[in-house]
Design a protein around this motif. Structure first.
Motif, PDB file in Angstrom:
ATOM      1  N   LEU A  20      -3.723   5.293  -6.106  1.00  0.00           N
ATOM      2  CA  LEU A  20      -2.508   4.710  -5.544  1.00  0.00           C
ATOM      3  C   LEU A  20      -1.989   5.593  -4.411  1.00  0.00           C
ATOM      4  O   LEU A  20      -1.622   5.124  -3.337  1.00  0.00           O
ATOM      5  N   PHE A  21      -2.008   6.923  -4.667  1.00  0.00           N
ATOM      6  CA  PHE A  21      -1.532   7.882  -3.680  1.00  0.00           C
ATOM      7  C   PHE A  21      -2.371   7.783  -2.390  1.00  0.00           C
ATOM      8  O   PHE A  21      -1.840   7.748  -1.286  1.00  0.00           O
ATOM      9  N   VAL A  22      -3.714   7.668  -2.581  1.00  0.00           N
ATOM     10  CA  VAL A  22      -4.609   7.582  -1.427  1.00  0.00           C
ATOM     11  C   VAL A  22      -4.314   6.300  -0.637  1.00  0.00           C
ATOM     12  O   VAL A  22      -4.229   6.310   0.600  1.00  0.00           O
ATOM     13  N   VAL A  23      -4.105   5.188  -1.363  1.00  0.00           N
ATOM     14  CA  VAL A  23      -3.837   3.910  -0.686  1.00  0.00           C
ATOM     15  C   VAL A  23      -2.527   3.985   0.099  1.00  0.00           C
ATOM     16  O   VAL A  23      -2.462   3.600   1.269  1.00  0.00           O
ATOM     17  N   VAL A  24      -1.491   4.532  -0.533  1.00  0.00           N
ATOM     18  CA  VAL A  24      -0.188   4.630   0.145  1.00  0.00           C
ATOM     19  C   VAL A  24      -0.302   5.537   1.376  1.00  0.00           C
ATOM     20  O   VAL A  24       0.186   5.212   2.464  1.00  0.00           O
ATOM     21  N   ALA A  25      -1.012   6.677   1.195  1.00  0.00           N
ATOM     22  CA  ALA A  25      -1.192   7.599   2.327  1.00  0.00           C
ATOM     23  C   ALA A  25      -1.920   6.894   3.465  1.00  0.00           C
ATOM     24  O   ALA A  25      -1.537   7.014   4.638  1.00  0.00           O
ATOM     25  N   ALA A  26      -2.965   6.101   3.128  1.00  0.00           N
ATOM     26  CA  ALA A  26      -3.724   5.381   4.158  1.00  0.00           C
ATOM     27  C   ALA A  26      -2.822   4.380   4.876  1.00  0.00           C
ATOM     28  O   ALA A  26      -2.909   4.201   6.099  1.00  0.00           O
ATOM     29  N   MET A  27      -1.954   3.714   4.123  1.00  0.00           N
ATOM     30  CA  MET A  27      -1.051   2.733   4.737  1.00  0.00           C
ATOM     31  C   MET A  27      -0.072   3.399   5.705  1.00  0.00           C
ATOM     32  O   MET A  27       0.144   2.923   6.818  1.00  0.00           O
ATOM     33  N   VAL A  28       0.491   4.515   5.257  1.00  0.00           N
ATOM     34  CA  VAL A  28       1.465   5.220   6.101  1.00  0.00           C
ATOM     35  C   VAL A  28       0.788   5.716   7.382  1.00  0.00           C
ATOM     36  O   VAL A  28       1.285   5.520   8.495  1.00  0.00           O
ATOM     37  N   LEU A  29      -0.413   6.298   7.201  1.00  0.00           N
ATOM     38  CA  LEU A  29      -1.163   6.819   8.341  1.00  0.00           C
ATOM     39  C   LEU A  29      -1.571   5.675   9.274  1.00  0.00           C
ATOM     40  O   LEU A  29      -1.409   5.749  10.493  1.00  0.00           O
ATOM     41  N   GLY A  30      -2.093   4.601   8.645  1.00  0.00           N
ATOM     42  CA  GLY A  30      -2.552   3.430   9.410  1.00  0.00           C
ATOM     43  C   GLY A  30      -1.416   2.813  10.192  1.00  0.00           C
ATOM     44  O   GLY A  30      -1.570   2.437  11.358  1.00  0.00           O
ATOM     45  N   ARG A  31      -0.263   2.752   9.589  1.00  0.00           N
ATOM     46  CA  ARG A  31       0.897   2.164  10.273  1.00  0.00           C
ATOM     47  C   ARG A  31       1.199   2.951  11.549  1.00  0.00           C
ATOM     48  O   ARG A  31       1.444   2.379  12.608  1.00  0.00           O
ATOM     49  N   GLY A  32       1.140   4.284  11.418  1.00  0.00           N
ATOM     50  CA  GLY A  32       1.369   5.152  12.574  1.00  0.00           C
ATOM     51  C   GLY A  32       0.410   4.830  13.706  1.00  0.00           C
ATOM     52  O   GLY A  32       0.788   4.818  14.875  1.00  0.00           O
ATOM     53  N   PHE A  33      -0.842   4.504  13.346  1.00  0.00           N
ATOM     54  CA  PHE A  33      -1.852   4.181  14.358  1.00  0.00           C
ATOM     55  C   PHE A  33      -1.622   2.804  14.988  1.00  0.00           C
ATOM     56  O   PHE A  33      -1.725   2.629  16.193  1.00  0.00           O
ATOM     57  N   PHE A  34      -1.350   1.816  14.132  1.00  0.00           N
ATOM     58  CA  PHE A  34      -1.406   0.433  14.601  1.00  0.00           C
ATOM     59  C   PHE A  34      -0.078  -0.143  15.091  1.00  0.00           C
ATOM     60  O   PHE A  34      -0.081  -1.067  15.893  1.00  0.00           O
ATOM     61  N   VAL A  35       1.036   0.371  14.634  1.00  0.00           N
ATOM     62  CA  VAL A  35       2.309  -0.182  15.100  1.00  0.00           C
ATOM     63  C   VAL A  35       2.587   0.370  16.506  1.00  0.00           C
ATOM     64  O   VAL A  35       2.579   1.575  16.711  1.00  0.00           O
ATOM     65  N   PRO A  36       2.779  -0.506  17.509  1.00  0.00           N
ATOM     66  CA  PRO A  36       3.009  -0.039  18.886  1.00  0.00           C
ATOM     67  C   PRO A  36       4.262   0.830  18.976  1.00  0.00           C
ATOM     68  O   PRO A  36       5.207   0.622  18.216  1.00  0.00           O
ATOM     69  N   ASP A  37       4.244   1.778  19.922  1.00  0.00           N
ATOM     70  CA  ASP A  37       5.352   2.722  20.068  1.00  0.00           C
ATOM     71  C   ASP A  37       6.699   2.035  20.243  1.00  0.00           C
ATOM     72  O   ASP A  37       7.700   2.487  19.716  1.00  0.00           O
ATOM     73  N   SER A  38       6.687   0.965  21.026  1.00  0.00           N
ATOM     74  CA  SER A  38       7.980   0.371  21.365  1.00  0.00           C
ATOM     75  C   SER A  38       8.428  -0.661  20.337  1.00  0.00           C
ATOM     76  O   SER A  38       9.399  -1.375  20.561  1.00  0.00           O
TER      77      SER A  38
END
Ligand code: HEC
Ligand code: HEC
Ligand code: HEC
Ligand code: HEC
Length: 162
Positions: A19-37
């Motif tokens: 669960l921890f790995v999945v949540v960490a991946a989501m948080v990290l992934g969000r940082g990558f994929f959500v545009p800056d603006s």
């Protein structure tokens, strides 16, 4: 851990770690994929506004041609083609000039097809609109239907002047 109350807990630890790995991946992934603006003005990408404004304007209007050409615009504004835009017969400004520099030759469309698109006699055209039966019109002057025949007599920039 083989004895005592926690002896079965390793299954739970595995699930918790997963669960921890999945949540960490989501948080990290969000940082990558959500545009800056994202979220600057609300639930959309604020940079989209600038992106839509950025494409090169392709059309520019007759005045833009007048910055570099004077003979044709002068005849054009005074003649019966004054409401037929330069870019309609030639091509759009951005095919010829970008940022004030000539990037390519502008087409010079001499063909009969250009004129006949608007002036070939058709029942559907308003009677007051100047139109000619091409064959009859040319026969009147005993000239053959060649590709650049119309501009041999008519100045396309002021066609009533012969
Ligand atoms: C930044 C200046 C500039 C602007 C703006 C410009 N032109 Fe030109 N144009 C030129 C130059 C320079 C030439 C090449 C000169 C020459 O060979 O006569 C040229 C050539 C042409 C030619 C070909 C002439 C030939 O004999 O082959 C046409 C047609 C033409 N321009 C039409 C237009 C039209 C229509 C517009 C507006 C949509 C326009 N131009 C805007 C600079 C410009
Ligand atoms: C009705 C169509 C039409 C319109 C509108 C038109 N042109 Fe042309 N233009 C032509 C044709 C056709 C030629 C070729 C004439 C020839 O070969 O005698 C030409 C030629 C030219 C040339 C080459 C030099 C010359 O006179 O042969 C330039 C430059 C030019 N046009 C610029 C313009 C500009 C600038 C405008 C707008 C002010 C404009 N044209 C509007 C059809 C048009
Ligand atoms: C996009 C349509 C269009 C194209 C293409 C076009 N014209 Fe025209 N033409 C017009 C319009 C609009 C008028 C003005 C009609 C009016 O005054 O009621 C006109 C007027 C004329 C007139 C003057 C008629 C009169 O009785 O005053 C002549 C001649 C003419 N065009 C010839 C040509 C020739 C030759 C070409 C090809 C080089 C050409 N036109 C291309 C739309 C066009
Ligand atoms: C040999 C010269 C010559 C050629 C070639 C020629 N014209 Fe004309 N055109 C004239 C003359 C002169 C007039 C005015 C007297 C008339 O209406 O017969 C005219 C008039 C017109 C008119 C106005 C008609 C009206 O009712 O007001 C149009 C439109 C026209 N021409 C289009 C064309 C087109 C399109 C071509 C090419 C197929 C062409 N012309 C080729 C000489 C020519």
């Amino acid at each position: 851990m083989s004895e005592g109350p926690l002896r079965h807990a390793k299954h739970v630890f595995r699930v918790v770690i997963l669960l921890f790995v999945v949540v960490a991946a989501m948080v990290l992934g969000r940082g990558f994929f959500v545009p800056d603006s994202w979220g600057e003005y609300g639930w959309y990408r604020a940079d989209a506004v600038a992106d839509h404004r950025a494409p090169l304007a392709r059309h520019a209007g007759d005045a833009a041609c007048g910055e570099c050409h004077d003979v044709q615009p002068e005849r054009h504004v005074a003649g019966s083609h004054r409401n037929v835009k330069c870019e309609l017969c030639h091509s759009v400004l951005s095919d010829h000039v970008v940022d004030g520099e000539v990037v390519a030759e502008m087409p010079v469309p001499e063909s009969v097809e250009l004129c006949s698109r608007c002036h070939r006699a058709l029942n559907a055209r308003p009677a007051r609109f100047p139109q000619v039966n091409l064959k009859q019109h040319l026969a009147e002057f005993e000239v053959d239907l060649e590709s650049d025949v119309c501009v041999a007599c008519h100045d396309p920039h002021s066609p009533a002047d012969l």
